[in-house]
Design an enzyme around this catalytic site. Structure first.
Site, mmCIF file in Angstrom:
data_model
loop_
_atom_site.group_PDB
_atom_site.id
_atom_site.type_symbol
_atom_site.label_atom_id
_atom_site.label_comp_id
_atom_site.label_asym_id
_atom_site.label_seq_id
_atom_site.Cartn_x
_atom_site.Cartn_y
_atom_site.Cartn_z
ATOM 1 N N ARG A 1 0.759 -1.206 0.126
ATOM 2 C CA ARG A 1 0.055 -0.039 0.026
ATOM 3 C C ARG A 1 0.839 1.258 -0.093
ATOM 4 O O ARG A 1 2.077 1.137 0.602
ATOM 5 C CB ARG A 1 -0.957 -0.028 1.350
ATOM 6 C CG ARG A 1 -1.713 0.979 1.264
ATOM 7 C CD ARG A 1 -2.717 1.038 2.782
ATOM 8 N NE ARG A 1 -3.538 2.235 2.588
ATOM 9 C CZ ARG A 1 -4.079 2.799 3.978
ATOM 10 N NH1 ARG A 1 -3.466 2.610 4.774
ATOM 11 N NH2 ARG A 1 -4.872 3.894 3.775
ATOM 12 N N HIS A 2 0.339 2.424 -0.532
ATOM 13 C CA HIS A 2 1.163 3.627 -0.777
ATOM 14 C C HIS A 2 1.486 3.813 1.051
ATOM 15 O O HIS A 2 0.917 3.326 1.765
ATOM 16 C CB HIS A 2 0.296 4.645 -1.170
ATOM 17 C CG HIS A 2 -0.786 4.685 -0.700
ATOM 18 N ND1 HIS A 2 -1.368 5.596 0.483
ATOM 19 C CD2 HIS A 2 -2.191 4.300 -1.272
ATOM 20 C CE1 HIS A 2 -2.318 5.553 0.900
ATOM 21 N NE2 HIS A 2 -3.143 5.012 0.019
ATOM 22 N N GLY A 3 2.200 4.836 0.901
ATOM 23 C CA GLY A 3 2.646 5.282 2.294
ATOM 24 C C GLY A 3 1.750 6.500 3.062
ATOM 25 O O GLY A 3 0.697 6.825 2.262
#
Ligand SMILES: *[C@@H]1O[C@H](CO)[C@@H](O)[C@H](O)[C@H]1NC(C)=O
Ligand SMILES: *[C@@H]1O[C@H](CO)[C@@H](O)[C@H](O)[C@H]1NC(C)=O
Ligand SMILES: *[C@@H]1O[C@H](CO)[C@@H](O)[C@H](O)[C@H]1NC(C)=O
Length: 463
Positions: free
Chosen positions: A84-86
């Site tokens: 997942r993106h940060g």
């Protein structure tokens, strides 16, 4: 000494008793005053460090002994990492809700509690609608650091040689926060090996990383169907949420009818975002105790359960395309390996969303409780395994590591957030890693079926 400075010095000595100096150095998040006690309930707005608290002390720490191949012969031959993106800014919709709560707090009667006075007079609403879910600096670091840790955990796969040789492939969702996360992950590696003479490409692939946008049946029956969320709606109107709202109103000293479920949500978001983005334990967190936070967490879990998880079959089926993509990569690595060739795609790094990971985790059967999450069973679900706070913080990652243990003995190890997890239904193999063939046998029905086009058609031919 000027009087104002003198006051500050005295304030510091009186406001921070000796005991908290010890606590400041304590890595236990339960006791660290910089960490809200409710931080472990932030669901998909949670910090990665809350699921791996040892990182608070050392963000690059890895424990290679968590990987326990059955024999010393085992070599890693392929890794797929779905990440997942940060950490990111709130979306426009949530900024609007936060602004409404802030206006209410500012406009209410002057408070006597210092934390509330701080919200009314010192804290400023710095979130703006144009932030629109963009990656923040903390999110850049989430991915830079994750890249370094994974290279330490899998040194033979995530290596300078393999990166330079083009054996590490990057695929991302087109959303800016994912593209930036991908750039940050790559930067983590190029900085680690001080590579300045070369850039590494990534492919944007929404069919894989945002499959949910392209699954008509999911869009019609779940995503754009208001009646699909009745359990969530009922819970948000129910007695547990009402109590949380009344307690917030009491703490703010405002009329009960002013605090709606949206306001409660906004307050929870404010505490969560201030912490995730700036690592501060903000006065917004004072609006909740731990019991309230558990109710808020349940509301978020309900939403994810019905929108992306077990609530509807199509939620997980929408990820069939990613499921097949994963197994075809593994199969390709296996066959190259069997021919004695080097595996051409040693590592695949795929960057997407919580909405990418959860349907796949569900399809694979992870965190499947015996009872559905509903609006009325909050009390009996306290021990549920379906907890998005544990599963899907920022930079959440699902890793599949393929091992060759010699003599045709191939094994597959899944890890969630850098921790080994057993494949559900293959739990007897918990101690070791299951044979790849066993995993394929276990998921045979999905491997033979689970066709994205068929599943996502609006009018599916029954039978
Ligand atoms: C590393 O992991 C192993 C196996 O899970 C565990 O026994 C050990 O205590 C861990 N070491 C550290 C320093 O956390
Ligand atoms: C993300 O990428 C965009 C361009 O794609 C850039 O303008 C922006 O500054 C980046 N943000 C971060 C936090 O790196
Ligand atoms: C989840 O559990 C239910 C009942 O316990 C079972 O019927 C279902 O097949 C499971 N789903 C998956 C994907 O394993």
């Amino acid at each position: 000494m000027p009087i104002s400075l003198w006051k500050i010095v005295v304030f510091h000595f009186t406001a921070i008793p000796a005991v908290s100096w010890c606590l400041l150095n304590d890595v236990n998040p339960e006791e660290n005053p910089d960490i809200p006690t409710i931080a472990k309930y932030f669901s998909t707005k949670g910090r990665y460090e809350e699921v791996n608290p040892h990182l608070i002390e050392d963000i690059l720490a890895v424990n290679t002994s968590i990987l326990q191949p059955p024999s010393a012969q085992c070599r890693e031959i392929h890794l797929t990492a779905i990440i997942r993106h940060g950490t990111r800014y709130p979306t426009t919709k949530n900024v609007k809700k936060m602004q409404k709560l802030y206006d209410l707090v500012r406009g209410s009667a002057p408070a006597k509690d210092s934390w509330l006075r701080e919200l009314q007079t010192q804290w400023t609403m710095w979130y703006t609608e144009d932030m629109d879910g963009r990656l923040v600096q903390k999110g850049v670091n989430d991915h830079r650091h994750l890249a370094v840790r994974l290279s330490k955990l899998f040194p033979s796969l995530i290596s300078e040689k393999k990166l330079r040789g083009g054996l590490i492939k990057f695929i991302t969702s087109s959303k800016h926060r994912c593209v930036n996360s991908t750039l940050s992950f790559k930067a983590g590696l190029t900085e680690l090996w001080t590579i300045r003479d070369k850039e590494f490409e990534h492919a944007v692939n929404d069919a894989l990383m945002r499959f949910f946008d392209q699954c008509t049946r999911f869009l019609e029956e779940v995503d754009n169907n208001p009646s699909a969320m009745t359990e969530l709606d009922k819970f948000r109107e129910g007695p547990e949420m009402k109590r949380v709202e009344e307690k917030i109103a009491d703490r703010l000293g405002v009329e009960y009818n002013l605090i709606t479920d949206d306001m409660a949500e906004a307050a929870f978001y404010l505490c969560a975002y201030e912490f995730a983005i700036k690592t501060v334990n903000s006065p917004w967190c004072r609006l909740f105790d731990e019991v309230d936070a558990q109710v808020m967490e349940y509301a978020n879990d309900l939403k994810q359960y019905w929108k992306r998880g077990y609530g509807y079959d199509i939620n997980s089926k929408s990820s069939c395309i990613l499921f097949h993509d994963l197994f075809s990569r593994l199969d390709k690595a296996v066959s190259e390996n069997q021919l004695g060739q080097p595996v051409t795609e040693a590592v695949t790094v795929q960057i997407g969303h919580a909405e990418t990971l959860l349907p796949l985790l569900t399809l694979l059967g992870f965190f499947n409780d015996s009872d559905a999450l509903t609006s009325t069973n909050y009390a009996t679900q306290t021990q549920r395994s379906f907890r998005t706070s544990h599963m899907l913080p920022y930079a959440a990652n699902l890793l599949f590591v393929l091992y060759d243990c010699g003599g045709g003995d191939l094994r597959l190890q899944p890890l969630l957030n850098e921790k080994p997890v057993p494949f559900p239904g293959l739990t007897d193999q918990k101690a070791s890693m299951p044979l790849y063939q066993e995993v394929k046998k276990h998921y045979n029905d999905l491997l033979q079926g689970c066709d994205f086009e068929t599943e996502c058609q609006l009018f599916k031919n029954p039978g």
